[in-house]
Write a protein that holds these residues in place. Structure first.
Motif, PDB file in Angstrom:
ATOM      1  N   TRP A 158       9.873   3.578  -6.808  1.00 17.26           N
ATOM      2  CA  TRP A 158       8.225   3.941  -5.850  1.00 17.26           C
ATOM      3  C   TRP A 158       7.319   3.847  -7.329  1.00 17.26           C
ATOM      4  O   TRP A 158       7.785   4.221  -8.372  1.00 17.26           O
ATOM      5  CB  TRP A 158       8.373   5.050  -5.045  1.00 17.26           C
ATOM      6  CG  TRP A 158       9.200   4.970  -3.992  1.00 17.26           C
ATOM      7  CD1 TRP A 158      10.442   5.196  -4.046  1.00 17.26           C
ATOM      8  CD2 TRP A 158       8.720   4.988  -2.812  1.00 17.26           C
ATOM      9  NE1 TRP A 158      10.915   5.143  -2.560  1.00 17.26           N
ATOM     10  CE2 TRP A 158       9.862   4.946  -1.985  1.00 17.26           C
ATOM     11  CE3 TRP A 158       7.324   4.975  -2.128  1.00 17.26           C
ATOM     12  CZ2 TRP A 158       9.766   5.086  -0.418  1.00 17.26           C
ATOM     13  CZ3 TRP A 158       7.248   4.867  -0.918  1.00 17.26           C
ATOM     14  CH2 TRP A 158       8.606   4.841  -0.056  1.00 17.26           C
ATOM     15  N   ARG A 159       6.128   3.720  -6.935  1.00 19.23           N
ATOM     16  CA  ARG A 159       5.042   3.868  -7.872  1.00 19.23           C
ATOM     17  C   ARG A 159       5.193   5.187  -8.378  1.00 19.23           C
ATOM     18  O   ARG A 159       4.480   5.611  -9.372  1.00 19.23           O
ATOM     19  CB  ARG A 159       3.589   3.502  -7.244  1.00 19.23           C
ATOM     20  CG  ARG A 159       3.451   1.908  -7.282  1.00 19.23           C
ATOM     21  CD  ARG A 159       1.935   1.610  -6.934  1.00 19.23           C
ATOM     22  NE  ARG A 159       1.760   2.434  -5.613  1.00 19.23           N
ATOM     23  CZ  ARG A 159       0.886   1.990  -4.502  1.00 19.23           C
ATOM     24  NH1 ARG A 159       0.934   0.629  -4.551  1.00 19.23           N
ATOM     25  NH2 ARG A 159       0.835   2.708  -3.612  1.00 19.23           N
ATOM     26  N   GLN A 164       0.801  -1.065  -0.078  1.00 18.88           N
ATOM     27  CA  GLN A 164      -0.007  -0.115  -0.115  1.00 18.88           C
ATOM     28  C   GLN A 164       0.782   1.367   0.171  1.00 18.88           C
ATOM     29  O   GLN A 164       0.412   2.201  -0.306  1.00 18.88           O
ATOM     30  CB  GLN A 164      -0.890   0.198   1.239  1.00 18.88           C
ATOM     31  CG  GLN A 164      -1.922  -1.129   0.878  1.00 18.88           C
ATOM     32  CD  GLN A 164      -3.155  -1.050   2.376  1.00 18.88           C
ATOM     33  OE1 GLN A 164      -2.686  -0.155   3.272  1.00 18.88           O
ATOM     34  NE2 GLN A 164      -3.849  -1.906   2.036  1.00 18.88           N
ATOM     35  N   LEU A 165       2.040   1.190   0.302  1.00 19.91           N
ATOM     36  CA  LEU A 165       2.876   2.447   0.539  1.00 19.91           C
ATOM     37  C   LEU A 165       3.408   2.811  -0.832  1.00 19.91           C
ATOM     38  O   LEU A 165       4.014   3.895  -0.956  1.00 19.91           O
ATOM     39  CB  LEU A 165       4.084   2.096   1.606  1.00 19.91           C
ATOM     40  CG  LEU A 165       3.763   1.934   2.972  1.00 19.91           C
ATOM     41  CD1 LEU A 165       4.920   1.628   3.903  1.00 19.91           C
ATOM     42  CD2 LEU A 165       2.751   3.292   3.606  1.00 19.91           C
ATOM     43  N   GLY A 166       3.649   1.983  -1.752  1.00 17.98           N
ATOM     44  CA  GLY A 166       4.158   2.454  -3.052  1.00 17.98           C
ATOM     45  C   GLY A 166       5.590   2.083  -3.430  1.00 17.98           C
ATOM     46  O   GLY A 166       5.950   2.436  -4.435  1.00 17.98           O
ATOM     47  N   ASP A 182       4.085  10.950  -5.206  1.00 13.10           N
ATOM     48  CA  ASP A 182       3.092  11.043  -4.262  1.00 13.10           C
ATOM     49  C   ASP A 182       3.206   9.833  -3.330  1.00 13.10           C
ATOM     50  O   ASP A 182       2.996  10.229  -2.062  1.00 13.10           O
ATOM     51  CB  ASP A 182       1.509  11.340  -4.906  1.00 13.10           C
ATOM     52  CG  ASP A 182       1.329  12.470  -5.429  1.00 13.10           C
ATOM     53  OD1 ASP A 182       2.132  13.677  -5.172  1.00 13.10           O
ATOM     54  OD2 ASP A 182       0.438  12.595  -6.455  1.00 13.10           O
ATOM     55  N   ASP A 183       3.747   8.632  -3.471  1.00 14.23           N
ATOM     56  CA  ASP A 183       3.967   7.862  -2.536  1.00 14.23           C
ATOM     57  C   ASP A 183       4.841   8.068  -1.557  1.00 14.23           C
ATOM     58  O   ASP A 183       5.106   7.754  -0.595  1.00 14.23           O
ATOM     59  CB  ASP A 183       3.974   6.487  -3.292  1.00 14.23           C
ATOM     60  CG  ASP A 183       2.780   5.886  -3.771  1.00 14.23           C
ATOM     61  OD1 ASP A 183       1.601   6.169  -3.267  1.00 14.23           O
ATOM     62  OD2 ASP A 183       2.773   5.055  -4.739  1.00 14.23           O
ATOM     63  N   TYR A 190       4.554   8.717   2.359  1.00 13.75           N
ATOM     64  CA  TYR A 190       5.553   7.787   3.472  1.00 13.75           C
ATOM     65  C   TYR A 190       6.255   9.029   3.989  1.00 13.75           C
ATOM     66  O   TYR A 190       6.322   8.644   5.432  1.00 13.75           O
ATOM     67  CB  TYR A 190       6.458   6.774   2.551  1.00 13.75           C
ATOM     68  CG  TYR A 190       7.167   6.241   3.650  1.00 13.75           C
ATOM     69  CD1 TYR A 190       6.757   5.218   4.594  1.00 13.75           C
ATOM     70  CD2 TYR A 190       8.514   6.404   3.849  1.00 13.75           C
ATOM     71  CE1 TYR A 190       7.500   4.419   5.509  1.00 13.75           C
ATOM     72  CE2 TYR A 190       9.619   5.817   4.539  1.00 13.75           C
ATOM     73  CZ  TYR A 190       8.919   4.893   5.760  1.00 13.75           C
ATOM     74  OH  TYR A 190       9.600   4.200   6.492  1.00 13.75           O
TER      75      TYR A 190
END
Length: 164
Positions: free
Chosen positions: A79-80, A58-60, A83-84, A88
């Protein structure tokens, strides 16, 4: 003797992604009291992120690779999205926020003893490519999985414009 075939791979993703570089410079290596807590905190953060990725994700966070330089460590992270990363970094329930506050508290009276830096890159779809020849899975391939290079193009330019 049988000849082994060289394996050419690339990463299996063409959507948006983010690359985050973070590092520490040991300006005064003898100040272990200042840099060791930050170094340990980074380990806790990577452990937390890896556990999330192995679970719900869920954190990306997708993958990380540490690199040791002459003046200190750097961690390359995938990261995805940007924003992720920001979500975090600012979440009080995760490891980063308390570590960040602790770092500033510790270094307030010994400015310049240890440096922290980071760089964030938002990479849109179609603007990243990779090539892995006879390599273990690292980098974008660790984050997104590896596929034969021919699936995305034979040249770097083709891989930059080919859909995944």
């Amino acid at each position: 003797m049988s000849e082994q075939k060289t394996t050419h791979l690339t990463h299996g993703h063409d959507g948006d992604l983010a690359v985050f570089l973070i590092g520490m410079r040991l300006n005064k290596p003898h100040r272990v009291d200042l840099w060791l807590p930050a170094f340990r905190a980074m380990g806790r953060m990577i452990s937390e992120l890896s556990a999330d990725q192995a679970g719900a994700g869920q954190l990306g966070f997708l993958a990380a690779r540490p690199v040791m330089g002459l003046t200190g460590p750097t961690v390359i992270q995938y990261w995805r999205s940007i924003d992720d990363i920001y979500a975090y970094a600012n979440a009080p329930e995760h490891e980063h926020r308390p570590a960040w506050r602790d770092f500033y508290r510790r270094t307030r009276e010994a400015r310049g003893a240890v440096g922290i830096w980071h760089e964030s890159f938002a990479v849109p779809a179609g603007h990243h490519e990779s090539l892995y020849v006879d390599m273990p899975t690292i980098g974008l391939a660790a984050a997104f999985g590896a596929v034969p290079m021919v699936h995305r193009g034979r040249t770097a330019r083709e891989r930059l414009t080919a859909p995944a």
